[in-house]
Write a protein that holds these residues in place. Structure first.
Motif, PDB file in Angstrom:
ATOM      1  N   PRO A   1      -0.699   2.042  10.177  1.00  0.00           N
ATOM      2  CA  PRO A   1      -0.399   3.070   9.538  1.00  0.00           C
ATOM      3  C   PRO A   1       0.675   2.313   7.915  1.00  0.00           C
ATOM      4  O   PRO A   1       1.322   1.260   8.310  1.00  0.00           O
ATOM      5  CB  PRO A   1       1.299   3.510  10.007  1.00  0.00           C
ATOM      6  N   ALA A   2       1.424   3.177   6.946  1.00  0.00           N
ATOM      7  CA  ALA A   2       1.651   2.730   6.021  1.00  0.00           C
ATOM      8  C   ALA A   2       3.190   2.585   6.193  1.00  0.00           C
ATOM      9  O   ALA A   2       3.814   2.976   6.665  1.00  0.00           O
ATOM     10  CB  ALA A   2       1.863   3.985   4.649  1.00  0.00           C
ATOM     11  N   PRO A   3       3.935   1.572   4.673  1.00  0.00           N
ATOM     12  CA  PRO A   3       5.432   1.696   5.823  1.00  0.00           C
ATOM     13  C   PRO A   3       6.463   2.849   5.560  1.00  0.00           C
ATOM     14  O   PRO A   3       5.856   3.590   4.673  1.00  0.00           O
ATOM     15  CB  PRO A   3       5.805   0.659   4.589  1.00  0.00           C
ATOM     16  N   SER A   4       7.271   3.784   6.218  1.00  0.00           N
ATOM     17  CA  SER A   4       8.274   4.504   6.282  1.00  0.00           C
ATOM     18  C   SER A   4       9.055   4.397   4.812  1.00  0.00           C
ATOM     19  O   SER A   4       9.345   5.809   4.165  1.00  0.00           O
ATOM     20  CB  SER A   4       9.037   4.340   7.119  1.00  0.00           C
ATOM     21  N   SER A   5       8.997   3.784   4.605  1.00  0.00           N
ATOM     22  CA  SER A   5      10.153   2.998   3.331  1.00  0.00           C
ATOM     23  C   SER A   5       9.365   2.902   2.178  1.00  0.00           C
ATOM     24  O   SER A   5       8.470   2.233   2.408  1.00  0.00           O
ATOM     25  CB  SER A   5      11.213   2.019   3.002  1.00  0.00           C
ATOM     26  N   PRO A   6       9.307   3.249   0.736  1.00  0.00           N
ATOM     27  CA  PRO A   6       8.416   3.158  -0.586  1.00  0.00           C
ATOM     28  C   PRO A   6       9.099   2.203  -0.797  1.00  0.00           C
ATOM     29  O   PRO A   6       8.604   2.514  -2.031  1.00  0.00           O
ATOM     30  CB  PRO A   6       8.971   4.533  -1.279  1.00  0.00           C
ATOM     31  N   SER A   7      10.352   1.625  -0.863  1.00  0.00           N
ATOM     32  CA  SER A   7      10.617   0.421  -0.994  1.00  0.00           C
ATOM     33  C   SER A   7       9.793  -1.294  -1.478  1.00  0.00           C
ATOM     34  O   SER A   7       8.966  -1.387  -0.504  1.00  0.00           O
ATOM     35  CB  SER A   7      11.617   0.171  -0.573  1.00  0.00           C
ATOM     36  N   CYS A   8       9.446  -0.910  -2.551  1.00  0.00           N
ATOM     37  CA  CYS A   8       9.121  -2.768  -2.742  1.00  0.00           C
ATOM     38  C   CYS A   8       9.392  -3.593  -2.743  1.00  0.00           C
ATOM     39  O   CYS A   8       8.280  -4.668  -2.024  1.00  0.00           O
ATOM     40  CB  CYS A   8       9.597  -3.005  -4.628  1.00  0.00           C
ATOM     41  N   GLY A   9      10.862  -4.580  -1.747  1.00  0.00           N
ATOM     42  CA  GLY A   9      11.375  -4.542  -0.916  1.00  0.00           C
ATOM     43  C   GLY A   9      10.251  -4.792   0.549  1.00  0.00           C
ATOM     44  O   GLY A   9      10.420  -6.056   0.628  1.00  0.00           O
ATOM     45  N   ASN A  10       9.504  -3.929   0.666  1.00  0.00           N
ATOM     46  CA  ASN A  10       8.871  -3.664   2.022  1.00  0.00           C
ATOM     47  C   ASN A  10       7.534  -4.332   2.137  1.00  0.00           C
ATOM     48  O   ASN A  10       6.633  -5.145   2.900  1.00  0.00           O
ATOM     49  CB  ASN A  10       8.421  -2.337   2.977  1.00  0.00           C
ATOM     50  N   VAL A  11       7.156  -4.606   1.089  1.00  0.00           N
ATOM     51  CA  VAL A  11       6.080  -5.572   0.421  1.00  0.00           C
ATOM     52  C   VAL A  11       6.027  -6.124  -0.590  1.00  0.00           C
ATOM     53  O   VAL A  11       5.004  -7.015  -1.253  1.00  0.00           O
ATOM     54  CB  VAL A  11       4.684  -4.017  -0.430  1.00  0.00           C
TER      55      VAL A  11
ATOM     56  N   ALA B   1      -0.704   0.620   0.744  1.00  0.00           N
ATOM     57  CA  ALA B   1       0.719   0.157   2.012  1.00  0.00           C
ATOM     58  C   ALA B   1      -0.143  -0.123   2.784  1.00  0.00           C
ATOM     59  O   ALA B   1       0.356  -0.227   4.185  1.00  0.00           O
ATOM     60  CB  ALA B   1       1.339   0.908   1.584  1.00  0.00           C
ATOM     61  N   SER B   2      -1.070   0.772   3.014  1.00  0.00           N
ATOM     62  CA  SER B   2      -2.140   0.964   4.329  1.00  0.00           C
ATOM     63  C   SER B   2      -2.564  -0.420   4.900  1.00  0.00           C
ATOM     64  O   SER B   2      -3.193  -0.435   6.063  1.00  0.00           O
ATOM     65  CB  SER B   2      -2.400   2.375   4.737  1.00  0.00           C
ATOM     66  N   ALA B   3      -2.482  -1.239   4.545  1.00  0.00           N
ATOM     67  CA  ALA B   3      -3.564  -2.545   4.900  1.00  0.00           C
ATOM     68  C   ALA B   3      -2.422  -3.976   5.014  1.00  0.00           C
ATOM     69  O   ALA B   3      -1.801  -3.926   4.442  1.00  0.00           O
ATOM     70  CB  ALA B   3      -4.519  -2.743   4.569  1.00  0.00           C
TER      71      ALA B   3
END
Length: 402
Positions: free
Chosen positions: A2-12, A386-388
């Protein structure tokens, strides 16, 4: 995943530093655009509009030189697998055009800096790519008559290069994914609800597809799919590809037209048994065009005349031989190249990761609309990204290079 719950660039954020992963994503978009480009009508069998070079244009400022070259090479290999042209002259044209365009675009950008816009970079790459392909066509297919169609080729490169350049400039200015990748933004504009695909949605899409096509067409598709599945059960992708490669060498050594014609018939039968789609009408049209081009330069004994055109023996046999070689390699490549083909080593890991992204792009292909193409493509890149997650091999390769 699943895609990260937050749209922050910090997550990726850490993933943007993984150049192998970024390269794989951009390569996947090259595959996708190549598949679209391959289906578009064109006056010459190897002529391309150049839209598949768009991700390479975006990578001019994004990737280091070594990864930039990996992207260009991955684009050639991947699109040859997608279109089934790996063992054909089309792959040769693509390799020469893509690598020359990539080097020229990179050189122009590094030499002129941002004083040269992406429009100028794109035009330089497109024109040199078409010029290189025209040079190869001169010695492989058309002979001296190639210079007669060279102006059309160069003008096409100028027009498409300009359009792609303006699109790239506009995309970079409005893309959240690109801003994050370049470290200019801290937020992804990702709407999680847009990226969700449900089984009911897929089922309804399939139902609509079935209604659109006639019963006869659907039956043909089912029969072709059944042949493809049987073929996949009998042969592994690497065995089929190796067989095709060896047969291609034998085929290229043939000089007699009758022998080439027999090989051509066998390749068509092989393509049918492999469950691949092909068009005999298209084959005849392309072959006729190659023969006609060779007849424009008379050579040998005059056989007969068609108005002002003198049909000479050597020009006719040479044209038929080149047409059979060109189309024969196309059919052989279609028959022997299977979707599951994998390449060994680190480069193979990039190709495999790119095809994972490509599969996800195909799932979202209906969400890109002409009126909002930049916004939709940006959203598509964000959702796929975000989904992979990168495979362990790709991550390990990046770690070793760092």
């Amino acid at each position: 995943m699943p895609a990260p719950s937050s749209p922050s660039c910090g997550n990726v954020r850490s993933r943007f530093s993984n150049r192998a992963d970024v390269t794989a994503l951009l390569a996947a978009f090259c595959f996708f655009l190549s598949a679209i480009e391959y289906m578009l009508p064109k006056p010459l069998p190897f002529m391309r509009l150049g839209i598949a070079n768009l991700p390479i244009l975006l990578a001019v400022d994004m990737l280091p030189f070594n990864w930039f070259l990996v992207l260009a090479a991955a684009k050639v290999v991947g699109m040859s697998i997608v279109s089934g042209t790996l063992f054909s002259y089309v792959a040769l044209f693509s390799l020469a055009g893509t690598m020359v365009a990539a080097l020229v675009m990179r050189g122009v950008r590094r030499t002129g800096g941002h004083a040269v816009s992406l429009v100028g970079v794109s035009v330089a790459g497109a024109v040199t790519s078409n010029a290189m392909q025209m040079l190869i066509a001169r010695y492989v297919i058309f002979g001296e008559v190639a210079w007669l169609i060279a102006p059309l080729f160069l003008v096409t490169g100028l027009v498409t290069g300009t359009v792609m350049g303006f699109f790239a400039e506009f995309f970079i200015e409005h893309s959240s994914w690109y801003s994050c990748a370049m470290g200019k933004s801290d937020e992804l504009d990702l709407d999680d609800t847009e990226g969700k695909e449900t089984d009911s949605g897929i089922a309804s899409s399939a139902a609509a597809h079935a209604q659109k096509h006639g019963v006869r067409t659907m039956l043909k598709q089912e029969a072709r799919q059944a042949r493809r599945e049987r073929y996949a059960c009998l042969f592994k992708p690497w065995i089929s590809a190796l067989t095709g490669f060896l047969v291609a060498i034998i085929f290229l050594l043939q000089q007699e037209i009758v022998v080439k014609l027999v090989f051509m018939a066998l390749f068509i039968a092989w393509t049918w048994l492999a469950g691949k789609r092909f068009s005999l009408v298209s084959t005849i049209v392309v072959s006729a065009g190659i023969v006609a081009a060779n007849l424009l330069i008379p050579s040998g004994r005059v056989l007969f005349k068609l108005g002002p055109l003198a049909v000479t023996q050597f020009a006719l046999t040479e044209g038929i031989s080149k047409a059979l070689t060109f189309e024969g390699l196309m059919y052989l490549s279609k028959a022997s190249i299977m979707a599951g083909l994998q390449f060994p080593g680190r480069f193979g890991a990039i190709i495999a990761q790119a095809f994972q992204y490509y599969d996800r792009i195909i799932e979202y292909r209906g969400k890109v609309h002409a009126k909002t193409v930049v916004r939709d493509v940006d959203a598509l890149m964000q959702r796929v990204w975000a989904s992979a997650q990168p495979t362990e091999t790709v991550s390990a390769w990046q770690s070793r290079r760092d």
